[in-house]
Design an enzyme around this catalytic site. Structure first.
Site, PDB file in Angstrom:
ATOM      1  N   LYS A 136       0.879  -1.178   0.000  1.00  0.00           N
ATOM      2  CA  LYS A 136       0.000   0.000   0.000  1.00  0.00           C
ATOM      3  C   LYS A 136       0.906   1.214   0.000  1.00  0.00           C
ATOM      4  O   LYS A 136       2.036   1.156   0.497  1.00  0.00           O
ATOM      5  CB  LYS A 136      -0.882  -0.007   1.259  1.00  0.00           C
ATOM      6  CG  LYS A 136      -2.125   0.813   1.128  1.00  0.00           C
ATOM      7  CD  LYS A 136      -3.267   0.060   0.455  1.00  0.00           C
ATOM      8  CE  LYS A 136      -4.415   0.990   0.130  1.00  0.00           C
ATOM      9  NZ  LYS A 136      -5.602   0.266  -0.346  1.00  0.00           N
ATOM     10  N   ASP A 176      -6.847   4.257  -4.751  1.00  0.00           N
ATOM     11  CA  ASP A 176      -7.539   4.181  -3.460  1.00  0.00           C
ATOM     12  C   ASP A 176      -8.119   5.583  -3.265  1.00  0.00           C
ATOM     13  O   ASP A 176      -8.318   6.315  -4.258  1.00  0.00           O
ATOM     14  CB  ASP A 176      -6.567   3.779  -2.335  1.00  0.00           C
ATOM     15  CG  ASP A 176      -7.279   3.432  -1.024  1.00  0.00           C
ATOM     16  OD1 ASP A 176      -7.828   2.335  -0.919  1.00  0.00           O
ATOM     17  OD2 ASP A 176      -7.306   4.270  -0.098  1.00  0.00           O
TER      18      ASP A 176
HETATM   19  P1  NDP Z   1     -12.661   7.924  -3.188  1.00  0.00           P
HETATM   20  O1  NDP Z   1     -11.566   8.889  -2.979  1.00  0.00           O
HETATM   21  O2  NDP Z   1     -13.194   7.703  -4.550  1.00  0.00           O
HETATM   22  O3  NDP Z   1     -13.900   8.301  -2.235  1.00  0.00           O
HETATM   23  C1  NDP Z   1     -13.756   8.377  -0.862  1.00  0.00           C
HETATM   24  C2  NDP Z   1     -15.071   8.841  -0.262  1.00  0.00           C
HETATM   25  O4  NDP Z   1     -14.983   8.759   1.153  1.00  0.00           O
HETATM   26  C3  NDP Z   1     -15.400  10.297  -0.583  1.00  0.00           C
HETATM   27  O5  NDP Z   1     -16.800  10.476  -0.609  1.00  0.00           O
HETATM   28  C4  NDP Z   1     -14.778  11.035   0.599  1.00  0.00           C
HETATM   29  O6  NDP Z   1     -15.343  12.291   0.870  1.00  0.00           O
HETATM   30  C5  NDP Z   1     -15.077  10.080   1.732  1.00  0.00           C
HETATM   31  N1  NDP Z   1     -14.052  10.230   2.774  1.00  0.00           N
HETATM   32  C6  NDP Z   1     -12.714  10.067   2.631  1.00  0.00           C
HETATM   33  N2  NDP Z   1     -12.086  10.319   3.790  1.00  0.00           N
HETATM   34  C7  NDP Z   1     -13.057  10.642   4.648  1.00  0.00           C
HETATM   35  C8  NDP Z   1     -13.050  10.998   5.993  1.00  0.00           C
HETATM   36  N3  NDP Z   1     -11.899  11.065   6.697  1.00  0.00           N
HETATM   37  N4  NDP Z   1     -14.256  11.268   6.581  1.00  0.00           N
HETATM   38  C9  NDP Z   1     -15.417  11.194   5.884  1.00  0.00           C
HETATM   39  N5  NDP Z   1     -15.482  10.855   4.594  1.00  0.00           N
HETATM   40  C10 NDP Z   1     -14.322  10.588   4.004  1.00  0.00           C
HETATM   41  O7  NDP Z   1     -12.144   6.537  -2.543  1.00  0.00           O
HETATM   42  P2  NDP Z   1     -12.667   5.052  -2.789  1.00  0.00           P
HETATM   43  O8  NDP Z   1     -14.139   5.068  -3.012  1.00  0.00           O
HETATM   44  O9  NDP Z   1     -11.773   4.420  -3.765  1.00  0.00           O
HETATM   45  O10 NDP Z   1     -12.331   4.381  -1.368  1.00  0.00           O
HETATM   46  C11 NDP Z   1     -13.268   4.373  -0.276  1.00  0.00           C
HETATM   47  C12 NDP Z   1     -12.875   3.279   0.693  1.00  0.00           C
HETATM   48  O11 NDP Z   1     -12.878   2.002   0.018  1.00  0.00           O
HETATM   49  C13 NDP Z   1     -11.470   3.411   1.298  1.00  0.00           C
HETATM   50  O12 NDP Z   1     -11.482   2.895   2.608  1.00  0.00           O
HETATM   51  C14 NDP Z   1     -10.630   2.484   0.418  1.00  0.00           C
HETATM   52  O13 NDP Z   1      -9.469   2.042   1.084  1.00  0.00           O
HETATM   53  C15 NDP Z   1     -11.622   1.354   0.195  1.00  0.00           C
HETATM   54  N6  NDP Z   1     -11.357   0.513  -0.959  1.00  0.00           N
HETATM   55  C16 NDP Z   1     -11.255   1.052  -2.213  1.00  0.00           C
HETATM   56  C17 NDP Z   1     -11.014   0.232  -3.288  1.00  0.00           C
HETATM   57  C18 NDP Z   1     -10.989   0.744  -4.699  1.00  0.00           C
HETATM   58  O14 NDP Z   1     -10.914  -0.091  -5.606  1.00  0.00           O
HETATM   59  N7  NDP Z   1     -11.054   2.024  -4.938  1.00  0.00           N
HETATM   60  C19 NDP Z   1     -10.778  -1.219  -3.113  1.00  0.00           C
HETATM   61  C20 NDP Z   1     -11.009  -1.693  -1.766  1.00  0.00           C
HETATM   62  C21 NDP Z   1     -11.260  -0.827  -0.743  1.00  0.00           C
HETATM   63  P3  NDP Z   1     -14.505  13.646   0.522  1.00  0.00           P
HETATM   64  O15 NDP Z   1     -14.555  13.735  -0.969  1.00  0.00           O
HETATM   65  O16 NDP Z   1     -15.210  14.747   1.224  1.00  0.00           O
HETATM   66  O17 NDP Z   1     -13.115  13.411   1.063  1.00  0.00           O
END
Ligand code: NDP
Length: 413
Positions: A136, A176
């Site tokens: 990671k 991510d």
């Molecule tokens: P994105 O950056 O596309 O989206 C993240 C979302 O979560 C946004 O809506 C963001 O809001 C919100 N967010 C992020 N940090 C915070 C926080 N501290 N508090 C509240 N909201 C928050 O990321 P992904 O959708 O790719 O990832 C989301 C989760 O899924 C993560 O935990 C990631 O590790 C996990 N994941 C992702 C994979 C992938 O293929 N992308 C695979 C497996 C797991 P804002 O825009 O306001 O920051």
């Protein structure tokens, strides 16, 4: 929201002794200790019954990264000023294949968060059955409010150091939080320029330059397939169910899309400012608005509430909304014991983690005690890395499977 959880204090048993040692060696890394605790809690009893694992120190080895790389990322912003960020790559475990795992660009990124994510990735990747080790990485860089030009300059500088540590047979990063198709494109372009080679060094690429069909959709779709399988064990399905989910990024968007296809009604969406409750449910037209809002304009989710006349709960999380199924899809420790209790009291029957470690240890214990279906992220959100594994195979073969073929492999993996 960067909530840090203390793990329960254990004394006088193998789990307690092991966790004390991990704490001693990893002071100031609460998220990493939490992730290790959750795994150790379930596997130490097994290890105690099978001394061979104890003798070979499997658990002690697995909590120590093979390599940690930390580097300076200097770049020029649009005003011509120099900015400095910190970049990382944790090469956690290569026992069964090249390191594999995403890059996160978010101001909260630090060693503890990346080590917890890399540790989770070890189990997730091996569960897919594909030959992938675990890693990671990322940087404490905030993509919010940055121009495309600034994001490109940052990515180019990041890869100018990272390129020497990655490779298609060595370490294959993906996206991510904060790293989507656009960022992967900038990173891949820089890698190609420096190395003068076109290989599958990153996954999540655009389909015109080696990306797999369905990779953007894979984590969200996979999560919904996983939940369907969980429900099927109780002769139930998603059809007609009310779903509460968090986040509005990659995982959230494609979870919503698949839920609509499966006949479920998703009533919440959030970002770090708060959540929107849409009792009528998010339909295809509203989802199109979200795609455009989040992926193109990079706006705030409160705009959805204004556009579709719904309530916006500033600074709050959606878990108090009544639902059958909950998908925490935003970030670590976003669902605590009180949230879990609210879900249980409101009749929720299934929780599956789209995000990594979104539920605290106490929340997980509450779900287990209430005997509701609970799908840990290491399994429930593995669809993304499974399709990344397929992207690596396609790149090695210089071949591209169709959308239908990849979706079929995702569904059955
Ligand atoms: P994105 O950056 O596309 O989206 C993240 C979302 O979560 C946004 O809506 C963001 O809001 C919100 N967010 C992020 N940090 C915070 C926080 N501290 N508090 C509240 N909201 C928050 O990321 P992904 O959708 O790719 O990832 C989301 C989760 O899924 C993560 O935990 C990631 O590790 C996990 N994941 C992702 C994979 C992938 O293929 N992308 C695979 C497996 C797991 P804002 O825009 O306001 O920051």
């Amino acid at each position: 929201m960067n909530v840090v959880k203390e793990v329960p204090h254990e004394t006088g048993n193998a789990l307690g002794a092991f966790i004390e040692e991990v704490k001693k060696r990893n002071r100031h890394e609460p998220e990493f200790i939490q992730a290790v605790y959750e795994v150790s809690e379930s596997i130490i009893p097994y290890i105690e019954r099978h001394p061979i694992y104890k003798k070979k120190k499997i658990l002690e080895r697995i909590v120590e990264p093979e390599r940690v790389i930390m580097f300076r990322v200097p770049w020029l912003n649009d005003k011509g000023e120099i900015e400095i960020n910190r970049g990382y790559r944790i090469q956690m475990n290569s026992a069964i294949g090249p390191y594999k795992g995403g890059l996160r660009f978010h101001p909260s990124v630090n060693l503890s968060i990346l080590k917890f994510l890399a540790f989770e990735q070890v189990f997730k990747n091996s569960l897919t059955g594909l030959p992938m080790g675990a890693g990671k990485g990322g940087a404490d860089f905030d993509t919010k409010g940055r121009s495309d030009n600034e994001i490109m300059k940052f990515c180019q500088s990041f890869m100018t150091e990272l390129y020497r540590h990655v490779g298609h047979d060595l370490d294959v990063p993906a996206g991510d939080i904060g790293v989507g198709g656009k960022e992967i494109g900038y990173l891949f372009g820089q890698y190609k320029r420096i190395k003068n080679e076109f290989t599958g060094v990153l996954t999540g690429k655009g389909t015109v330059y080696g990306g797999s069909m369905i990779r953007p959709e894979a984590t969200g779709y996979g999560l919904v397939y996983f939940a369907s399988e969980m429900l099927a064990t109780r002769n139930d399905s998603l059809k007609g169910k009310t779903v509460v989910q968090s986040g509005s990024g990659n995982v959230a968007q494609f979870t919503i899309e698949k839920c609509i296809e499966e006949g479920a009604k998703v009533v919440t969406i959030s970002d770090s400012d708060g959540f929107v409750y849409d009792p009528k449910g998010i339909d295809r037209e509203k989802l199109q608005f979200i795609f455009e809002l989040k992926n193109e304009r990079r706006g705030r989710i409160s705009e959805y509430a204004k556009k579709f006349d719904c309530e916006f709960f500033e600074g709050e999380r959606p878990w108090k909304i009544k639902c059958d199924i909950a998908f925490p899809n935003a970030t670590q420790n976003e669902l605590d014991e009180a949230d879990a209790q609210a879900l249980i009291n409101n009749g929720c029957i299934c929780v599956a983690e789209g995000a990594n470690m979104p539920c605290t240890t106490e929340a997980i214990h509450a779900f287990e005690k209430a005997d509701i279906l609970y799908g840990p992220g290491k399994a429930a959100n593995a669809g993304g890395v499974a399709v990344s594994g397929l992207e690596m195979s396609q790149n090695s073969l210089r071949y591209a499977w169709t959308r239908k073929e990849v979706d079929e492999r995702l569904r059955t993996s």
